[in-house]
Design an enzyme around this catalytic site. Structure first.
Site, PDB file in Angstrom:
ATOM      1  N   HIS A 161       0.844  -1.205   0.000  1.00 23.07           N
ATOM      2  CA  HIS A 161       0.000   0.000   0.000  1.00 23.07           C
ATOM      3  C   HIS A 161       0.876   1.252   0.000  1.00 23.07           C
ATOM      4  CE1 HIS A 161      -3.524   2.468   1.440  1.00 23.07           C
ATOM      5  NE2 HIS A 161      -2.533   3.205   1.904  1.00 23.07           N
ATOM      6  N   GLU A 162       1.908   1.269   0.827  1.00 27.21           N
ATOM      7  CA  GLU A 162       2.787   2.441   0.894  1.00 27.21           C
ATOM      8  C   GLU A 162       3.614   2.599  -0.385  1.00 27.21           C
ATOM      9  OE1 GLU A 162       2.354   4.635   3.107  1.00 27.21           O
ATOM     10  OE2 GLU A 162       0.920   3.365   4.162  1.00 27.21           O
TER      11      GLU A 162
ATOM     12  N   HIS B 198       1.865   4.631  -2.971  1.00 22.90           N
ATOM     13  CA  HIS B 198       1.995   6.084  -2.773  1.00 22.90           C
ATOM     14  C   HIS B 198       3.337   6.585  -3.305  1.00 22.90           C
ATOM     15  CE1 HIS B 198      -1.699   6.545  -0.614  1.00 22.90           C
ATOM     16  NE2 HIS B 198      -1.328   5.832   0.429  1.00 22.90           N
TER      17      HIS B 198
ATOM     18  N   GLU C 229      -6.567   6.592  -0.818  1.00 21.54           N
ATOM     19  CA  GLU C 229      -6.398   5.397   0.016  1.00 21.54           C
ATOM     20  C   GLU C 229      -7.068   4.184  -0.620  1.00 21.54           C
ATOM     21  OE1 GLU C 229      -4.373   5.245   2.630  1.00 21.54           O
ATOM     22  OE2 GLU C 229      -3.917   7.310   2.076  1.00 21.54           O
TER      23      GLU C 229
END
Length: 632
Positions: free
Chosen positions: A168-169, A172, A249
């Protein structure tokens, strides 16, 4: 939406952020003007109108100065990148040679993700005093990004769940969210400065000498007004962070599942947050300004959906668990895309390069995305590295020795002896000992493993002193110059190494303007594509056709007069052109990459050396490109 469209969307969101920021400031100016106008009217006891252009101008200038100072000061503090955010949140850099098993697992997961996605391995910071489950990514570019995780992440999550959070990070990092997030910290800090001034004024009034009751009352009203208006600014900052962050998100969750092909890992992490006493809460006082960076809701002051920086846990879990793994996206790896190459210990040096059959369109699809096959490839590479190389990667001398080993000439013993003689005279016995241990593995190293090995040295080498870094750079140049020429493999190693390390030793501000039109970069494109055509197609006529094929991919390219010969190029001209092409908009970068891919893959096949040169050019354009597998 491909990588370049994500990048373009991030640029548009920056404009949207400025728009919201301007609205917030206008609201604060009008509110403050109203209060000051009323106080002035009461103080002067006149019948003059409450409308005063002069007063409005003065207040506007004052607010802009205060907010501008607050935002500018904070953004200047953040110019060193994500590590400043990590330190402010109480982060501790996790060293690559850590003996803690949980920390080792974390570093392994991060390394796997970086190699599989084609990004630099980011520094990892541990928030030791945070029992909640949370994580963040921060930085201006993929080369200065950091990842931070809480102690709760390590202690409460399984490896699959941790992998989902880290994936997930990484989304980004890849899609350009981080730069916007850092600017958002600065902007909100400027707005909050009004609130801080009001609080300071009230404290000074209470602690200072007694003045006339009427004047003291007016000063209290002014202080309360600044406090209240600043709080409105605080709420506006929360709303801005909510508007910018929430949808991203969901996108990051979806990207993480595409990465790992395991939605239950990420949803399991979210469920664990919901069942944990501390949840995803961050206790450090500086958490508010960075709340929008985190994986989960870091602050519990606001539970209202309008102010929340993250979607509700239940909604994120429902989306993940109702998403069939087999229908995540159209680019799921078919059987022929599955990993077919493995590393045999210790015969990493004996693997032979193969021919990759690919089409240029697949290259664009690969950029900014990855799949389970790439992750399997990265895991296999890391797991089966010889122990001598794993040991070397845990120390500065060992990591430098690995770089030198990749540069030692394995075909000409005379040149190799010259290089070794130079190293014996200029390096420590510890470094030389590492070099003799690992050099046998580099005798016939498959070119596909050169870039991952370079990337694996970065976490240690970025901790070098300036003098040690300059020494390393000089040694690399000396080893390259030993035979009086620069090979493609040497060029690839040198430029990738320096590109990855540059943000830590030569931080530069990003250009204020980016090239937005083809005429600005046309000559540079001719240089790069001519160089690629010359390398990939020994036959001159075929090379010219490949060059023309690549140039036709640019906007209005077919309308231009295409060259009937290759442009004279050398390493210096290619470096200069690449430096300029880095400073282009995402859409132009997409055209550049498409042109490069069509040039190299003109005949729809390429050997590993050519493929890695193409990857190198794409990486230097700051586009994350996963490793090429046996077939594409």
């Amino acid at each position: 939406m491909n990588f370049f469209e994500h990048q373009e969307q991030a640029r548009r969101k920056t404009v949207y952020l400025i728009f919201l920021f301007a609205i917030a400031i206008m609201g604060m100016i009008l509110a403050l003007y109203s209060v000051v106008a009323i106080i002035t009217y009461m103080e002067l006891q006149t019948r003059r109108s409450l409308i005063s252009p002069e007063l409005l101008i003065l207040i506007t200038i004052g607010v802009l100065l205060v907010v501008g100072f607050g935002s500018g000061h904070k953004i200047l503090q953040l110019r060193s990148g994500g590590k400043i955010v990590a330190f402010s949140l109480g982060g501790r850099l996790v060293q690559p040679n850590t003996t803690d098993l949980l920390e080792q697992r974390l570093l392994n997961v991060v390394e796997e993700m970086a190699i599989a996605s084609g990004t630099s391995i980011p520094p990892v910071y541990l928030l030791d005093h945070e029992p909640g489950i949370n994580a963040f990514a921060a930085g201006f570019t993929i080369n200065d990004a950091v990842i931070g995780v809480t102690k709760g992440c390590l202690q409460e999550l399984s490896r699959d769940q941790l992998q989902g959070v880290i994936a997930h990070e990484f989304s980004h990092i890849i899609y350009g969210d981080m730069r916007l997030n850092l600017y958002l910290i600065g902007i909100v800090q400027g707005i909050l400065l009004i609130h801080i001034l009001g609080r300071t004024m009230l404290r000074l009034i209470s602690d200072g000498p007694t003045v006339k009751r009427k004047k003291q009352g007016l000063l209290v009203i002014a202080g309360l007004a600044l406090l209240g208006i600043g709080y409105i600014g605080f709420l506006c900052g929360r709303m801005i962070k909510s508007a910018i962050s929430r949808q991203r998100e969901f996108l990051a969750d979806a990207s993480a599942v595409q990465f790992t092909r395991n939605p239950l890992g990420l949803s399991g992490a979210l469920r664990t947050i919901g069942n944990l006493k501390d949840g995803s809460k961050i206790k450090t006082p500086t958490a508010e300004e960075a709340s929008h960076l985190f994986f989960g809701e870091a602050i519990r002051n606001f539970n209202h959906r309008f102010f929340a920086t993250h979607p509700p846990l239940s909604e994120r879990i429902e989306r993940l668990e109702n998403l069939p793994v087999g229908t995540l996206s159209e680019d799921i790896s078919p059987p022929e895309r599955q990993l077919t190459a493995t590393l045999e210990t210790p015969e990493i040096s004996q693997l032979q390069s193969t021919t990759i059959h690919a089409n240029p369109e697949s290259i664009i699809t690969e950029i900014g995305t990855t799949d389970r096959a790439h992750l399997n490839y990265a895991q296999s590479l890391l797991f089966q590295l010889p122990e001598a190389i794993k040991t070397a990667l845990k120390s500065e001398p060992g990591s430098q020795a690995l770089i030198y080993g990749l540069l030692l000439n394995t075909k000409d013993k005379t040149i190799q002896e010259r290089q070794i003689s130079h190293l014996r005279a200029t390096e420590s016995p510890e470094l030389l000992d590492h070099l003799w241990q690992i050099f046998p593995y580099f005798q016939d190293l498959n070119p596909r493993y050169r870039l991952p090995l370079i990337d694996l040295t970065i976490p240690i080498l970025r901790n070098l002193s300036i003098d040690s870094y300059q020494h390393l750079s000089q040694q690399v140049q000396t080893l390259i110059d030993a035979d009086g020429k620069l090979s493609l493999s040497e060029y690839t190693l040198q430029v990738i190494l320096l590109h990855r390390l540059a943000p830590y030793f030569h931080p530069t501000r990003n250009p204020k303007t980016l090239s937005t039109t083809l005429p600005e970069i046309w000559n540079d494109c001719l240089v790069i594509l001519s160089g690629l055509a010359k390398v990939g197609h020994p036959d001159e006529q075929q090379a010219i056709q490949a060059l023309r094929s690549g140039l036709q991919q640019f906007p209005d390219g077919p309308k231009k007069t295409l060259p009937d010969r290759l442009i004279p190029t050398n390493i210096i001209s290619i470096r200069r052109s690449l430096r300029r092409l880095m400073n282009t908009t995402p859409k132009l970068k997409q055209a550049i990459v498409e042109g490069c891919a069509h040039t190299v893959l003109f005949n729809h096949q390429v050997n590993i050396k050519e493929a890695e040169l193409l990857r190198t050019v794409i990486i230097l354009l700051d586009c994350p490109i996963p490793p090429f597998l046996e077939t594409l």
